[in-house]
Design a protein around this motif. Structure first.
Motif, mmCIF file in Angstrom:
data_model
loop_
_atom_site.group_PDB
_atom_site.id
_atom_site.type_symbol
_atom_site.label_atom_id
_atom_site.label_comp_id
_atom_site.label_asym_id
_atom_site.label_seq_id
_atom_site.Cartn_x
_atom_site.Cartn_y
_atom_site.Cartn_z
ATOM 1 N N PHE A 263 61.970 80.060 52.698
ATOM 2 C CA PHE A 263 61.372 79.048 53.577
ATOM 3 C C PHE A 263 62.029 79.077 54.957
ATOM 4 N N CYS A 267 59.450 79.991 57.919
ATOM 5 C CA CYS A 267 58.932 78.777 58.556
ATOM 6 C C CYS A 267 59.865 78.302 59.654
ATOM 7 N N CYS A 283 54.444 81.507 55.791
ATOM 8 C CA CYS A 283 55.158 80.232 55.781
ATOM 9 C C CYS A 283 54.653 79.351 54.643
ATOM 10 N N ALA A 286 55.973 80.498 51.337
ATOM 11 C CA ALA A 286 57.373 80.110 51.167
ATOM 12 C C ALA A 286 57.499 78.618 50.857
ATOM 13 N N TYR A 287 56.701 77.803 51.530
ATOM 14 C CA TYR A 287 56.720 76.354 51.295
ATOM 15 C C TYR A 287 56.335 76.044 49.846
ATOM 16 N N LEU A 336 55.465 74.827 60.104
ATOM 17 C CA LEU A 336 54.919 74.353 58.835
ATOM 18 C C LEU A 336 53.740 73.414 59.064
#
Length: 394
Positions: A263, A267, A283, A286-287, A336
């Motif tokens: 993350f 991001c 991003c 990853a979130y 994000l």
């Protein structure tokens, strides 16, 4: 006969060239499909006595030293530094893992074991252990199946129905729903495990549609449905823990540490203008990878799409600034926030009247590398080429 054999040989070569571009058959990643899997790199290291001895010594070093916070200097003994030096020219230095590989835990253990060797004891922000991936195949949604719902049903309900109509998505969603049910039956560790399984194994469009469904600010029912997607009453930590304590717990678990590093890598705003390090799709991936870990984020209200960690920075003393940076990397992260907004706009378009076809291929065009994206003209080109090759043989 010779001519036919030559043509068949040419056709075989053409198939080998075109199949990757056609996105035919994308099996789950294995260590052999990674450019430099940490598991493969470890095997190479085992074949070298010097490398193998240095790895074992470094492994004992990392298991006896706790992970420092960014405000602290790590304490590394001279013999551990020497072991790290021996690994500097090893393929372990550039090895990666994949979030869907079968041996992910073993791969991440190797990655973090050699992590001190990457900087020879000098602290650096954790770098994502995951190899970047690109989704190459479009997703076809048969929206006509939603005619059983009322036309004015909110989009979160529609995406939930699309998940229910998909066997795999429905099975995985029911599994975490059962494990995360509130009350005396809530088992948080099992709940988090099943949440991770859903976001790792369900198709990305189904998972993203369920989690990032757009709601009108006035539609509180839709907003509540979106917030409840991850079963926050069980998945989120009880009370309001300190954010730095959450990170400490996360760093003690190599899977969580890997997801947090992923993350932070993808991001991360690179400047005050909010320029993002990588693509929005990366991003978001990853979130979503953080859901089901100690650092599980969620929407903070039913009226907007703002997200945050479930923690506080009160009482952090001299570490207040560091704590706030961690908390704001979720709640005030322009990369994000924009990635979520763009994805929600795309999801809104799926059900707009502008899309006349009820069976819609969803393809994101965020990846600038055309060679890694499915091209709609490729099947036609393949058909034409195949015809041109076969015609002379008749």
């Amino acid at each position: 006969m010779a001519r036919r054999a030559n043509l068949l040989s040419a056709l075989s070569v053409l198939l080998l060239l075109l199949l990757p571009l056609l996105g035919a058959g994308d099996p789950l990643p294995t260590e052999g499909r990674l450019m430099n899997s940490c598991i493969q790199a470890r095997r190479k290291c085992q074949a070298n006595p010097t490398c193998n001895a240095a790895y074992h010594h470094l492994s004992s070093c990392t298991s006896s030293v706790s992970t420092p916070s960014p405000a602290e200097e790590p304490s590394v003994s001279l013999d551990c530094l020497e072991a790290a030096q021996h690994l500097r020219n090893s393929s372990l230095m550039s090895c990666t893992c994949h979030r869907r590989m079968k041996n992910q835990t073993a791969c991440l253990d190797i990655y973090w074991t050699v992590h001190p060797a990457r900087s020879l004891g000098d602290y650096e922000l954790d770098v994502s252990p995951y190899e970047d991936t690109v989704t190459r195949k479009p997703w076809k949604m048969d929206i006509s199946k939603l005619n059983i719902l009322k036309p004015d049903s909110d989009l979160c309900l529609k995406f939930a129905m699309l998940c229910t109509l998909n066997d795999k998505c429905d099975r995985l969603r029911k599994a975490y729903g059962e494990a995360c049910s509130s009350g005396p039956h809530c088992r948080r560790s099992t709940c988090l495990q099943q949440l991770r399984a859903f976001f790792e194994k369900a198709s990305e469009p189904h998972a993203q549609g369920l989690l990032l469904c757009p709601c009108a600010p006035s539609d509180l029912g839709c907003g509540q449905r979106r917030r409840n997607t991850i079963a926050p009453s069980c998945a989120l930590p009880p009370g309001t823990p300190n954010c730095l304590e959450l990170r400490r717990l996360c760093h003690s678990d190599r899977l969580c540490r890997s997801r947090l590093a992923d993350f932070q890598t993808h991001c991360h705003p690179m400047d005050i203008l909010g320029t993002c390090a990588t693509e929005q799709s990366r991003c978001l991936q990853a979130y979503m990878g953080l859901i089901g870990t100690a650092m599980t984020p969620n929407f903070i209200s039913n009226v907007n799409a703002s997200v945050a960690l479930s923690c506080t920075c009160r009482g952090t003393g001299n570490l207040q600034e560091e704590c706030e940076r961690l908390e704001e990397s979720f709640s005030h992260n322009p990369c994000l926030m924009e990635a979520i907004a763009v994805k929600m706009r795309l999801h809104s378009q799926l059900f707009s009247q502008d899309w006349a076809d009820s069976s819609l291929p969803v393809m994101e065009r965020q990846n600038k590398n055309l060679a890694l994206r499915p091209q709609p003209w490729m099947p036609s080109l393949f058909s034409c080429t195949l015809t041109l090759i076969l015609l002379p043989s008749f």
